[in-house]
Structure formats: C-alpha cells, structure tokens
Design a protein around this motif. Sequence first.
Motif, PDB file in Angstrom:
ATOM      1  N   ILE B 122     -41.438  -6.316  38.521  1.00 28.59           N
ATOM      2  CA  ILE B 122     -41.285  -5.666  39.824  1.00 28.59           C
ATOM      3  C   ILE B 122     -42.172  -6.367  40.850  1.00 28.59           C
ATOM      4  N   GLU B 123     -43.398  -6.713  40.435  1.00 26.39           N
ATOM      5  CA  GLU B 123     -44.314  -7.407  41.349  1.00 26.39           C
ATOM      6  C   GLU B 123     -43.768  -8.784  41.730  1.00 26.39           C
ATOM      7  N   ARG B 126     -41.198  -8.255  44.259  1.00 23.16           N
ATOM      8  CA  ARG B 126     -41.807  -7.798  45.503  1.00 23.16           C
ATOM      9  C   ARG B 126     -42.463  -8.954  46.252  1.00 23.16           C
ATOM     10  N   SER B 127     -43.054  -9.899  45.476  1.00 30.71           N
ATOM     11  CA  SER B 127     -43.778 -10.991  46.113  1.00 30.71           C
ATOM     12  C   SER B 127     -42.845 -11.937  46.858  1.00 30.71           C
ATOM     13  N   VAL B 128     -41.533 -11.834  46.587  1.00 31.88           N
ATOM     14  CA  VAL B 128     -40.582 -12.693  47.298  1.00 31.88           C
ATOM     15  C   VAL B 128     -40.503 -12.301  48.771  1.00 31.88           C
ATOM     16  N   GLY B 129     -40.702 -11.029  49.050  1.00 30.94           N
ATOM     17  CA  GLY B 129     -40.587 -10.546  50.421  1.00 30.94           C
ATOM     18  C   GLY B 129     -39.148 -10.252  50.779  1.00 30.94           C
ATOM     19  N   ASN B 131     -38.000  -7.404  51.494  1.00 27.29           N
ATOM     20  CA  ASN B 131     -37.701  -6.039  51.064  1.00 27.29           C
ATOM     21  C   ASN B 131     -36.410  -5.905  50.273  1.00 27.29           C
ATOM     22  N   PRO B 132     -36.281  -6.624  49.163  1.00 23.92           N
ATOM     23  CA  PRO B 132     -35.075  -6.422  48.370  1.00 23.92           C
ATOM     24  C   PRO B 132     -35.109  -5.038  47.736  1.00 23.92           C
ATOM     25  N   ARG B 133     -33.934  -4.520  47.499  1.00 20.66           N
ATOM     26  CA  ARG B 133     -33.844  -3.219  46.872  1.00 20.66           C
ATOM     27  C   ARG B 133     -33.708  -3.442  45.361  1.00 20.66           C
ATOM     28  N   VAL B 134     -34.568  -2.811  44.610  1.00 21.31           N
ATOM     29  CA  VAL B 134     -34.494  -2.946  43.158  1.00 21.31           C
ATOM     30  C   VAL B 134     -33.770  -1.735  42.602  1.00 21.31           C
TER      31      VAL B 134
END
Lengths: 133, 144
Positions: B122-123, B126-129, B131-134
């Motif tokens: 998940i991190e 998230r670090s990609v930026g 705001n993708p929806r998981v």
Amino acid sequence: MIDVVFLLLIYFMVATEFRRAEASFPMDLPAEGRNIEVMLDEEPLVVLVESAGRFTRDIRVQLEGPWDSIQSLAELKKFLRANRADGFGSGGLFTPEHPILIRPNRETRWEHAVAAYNTAVQSRYTNITLGKP
Amino acid sequence: MKRSAAITLNANMTPMIDVTFLLIVFFVVVSQIVDRDVVPLDLPAPENAAAMVTIAENTMVINVIPLSDGSVAGIVVGPHTIGTNEMEKLSSIVGQGLANGTSEVHLRADRSTQYQYIHQVIEAVRSVGGNPRVHLVVDMEAKL
C-alpha cells in the motif's frame, strides 16, 4: 446443430468458470509525503486489530482513546452504529465522513484487517483508511 | 443444340460455421484469461461483505503471493514478478500504469498474509502519488 449446441455448452462452462465472485472495497490513499495521520483534519477514530489465531473468527479489536472497551467485531459494529450522527436530532458523535483509521498490528492476518474494514463500511462510514502497523 | 442443365452451386456452409464458432469461443476465452491477470489466491471473505462489484476498464491488479508462514513469496503485477525487497520496482510499475491511463489499483492478497507485508505494498502505491484509488479485493462466495 448438435455441433453448435456443444459449442455453446463448452462456451458457457468455460465462461462461468472464469467469472469469479470477487468484489472490492475502494480506499482512497493520501498523497505522497503526507502522513495518513497528519492529513486528517479531525482526530480519527483508531481501531486496533490483531489476530488471536488462524481462523476467521479469531480476531481482537480495540478502540484507541477514551471509548468503552470492545472485544469483537459485533461490538465494534454496535459502537459505530450507535455513535453515527445521522442528520438532525441523532445523538451520534461521528458524522459518516468522520475518519476511521484501521490499524492492524504487524502479524495481523489480512482477512482480519479486511473484516474490520468491512465492519466500518457496513456501519456506513465513508472515510476509512488502513494505517501503519 | 443441346441445352445445358441448370447448375446450382451450393457451398457447404456447415464446416465454415463450425470453424467460425470455434474461433469466437477461442478468442472470448483467451481474452478473458489475458484481461484478468489474476493469480488464484485464497482471498479474504468477510461475513456479509459490504464490498461492491467493480467493472472498470483500466485496472491494474497487484497479486500478493503468500507463503505458508504468513510472509510473502513475491508480488505479481501483470507480466512482472517482484520480490519483497523491490518495492521501488513496484512503485515504478504502478507509476507507468497510471501514466498509461490506469485509474484503479486492485490489491489481491491471501487471507493468511500478515498485514506488515500488505502495508508495504500500500505504501509503495501511495508513494507514486496522483492519489490512485486502491481496491481491496475480497471473495464474495463466503467460505467459512
């Protein structure tokens, strides 16, 4: 004609096998460089989750903060439902948009983390995140 | 003068229809396998799951492959297999996907996997930026 019937039969057998009964919980992630805890305007309701064993029911939940102690998912659901503010006149403490932070520990089984997440979704909260272990 | 008999030419259509059907079936099946780059996993099946069935065009599926002790053997994303210590690689794959129009990231993990490994995934997303929806994928056929 028998040929065609057989083909259709094969097609439907294969098609049903591939369509798996899967669904998902959408979860928004905060942007990079921002801690989940920092981005929240309101103090989140923190739900600690841990596994007590290898089975689906072996789950222990706990609320962080000055709340009543809860043990099971059923009690968590009861707490979340009782404290949800549904418009005017309800005695709830949390709006449905109130941030809920599910925080499993490092060894928590994934099914237990998802079960806690599911309980919050069932209680009709919309701002739920999985936090750091 | 001898009149030629009327000749009717009939092409036998049956084998052609057979072959056409076979091709249709083949392509339908193959496209399903290619579309759903899904590894068989024992997904979590919460009781009375309030999850939703999503049909999205541009999804990327992250499969977290379990080991029996709750740790992770590797992560499979489409054709890529990533080791547990190569989270930067996962981030770059997700980043490429987002740049190419992926709008949703589906996270499939075994029910027995420990949360510490899933949190790493998940991190990494998230670090990609951006705001993708998981989406946390669960099994709706409750096997308890």
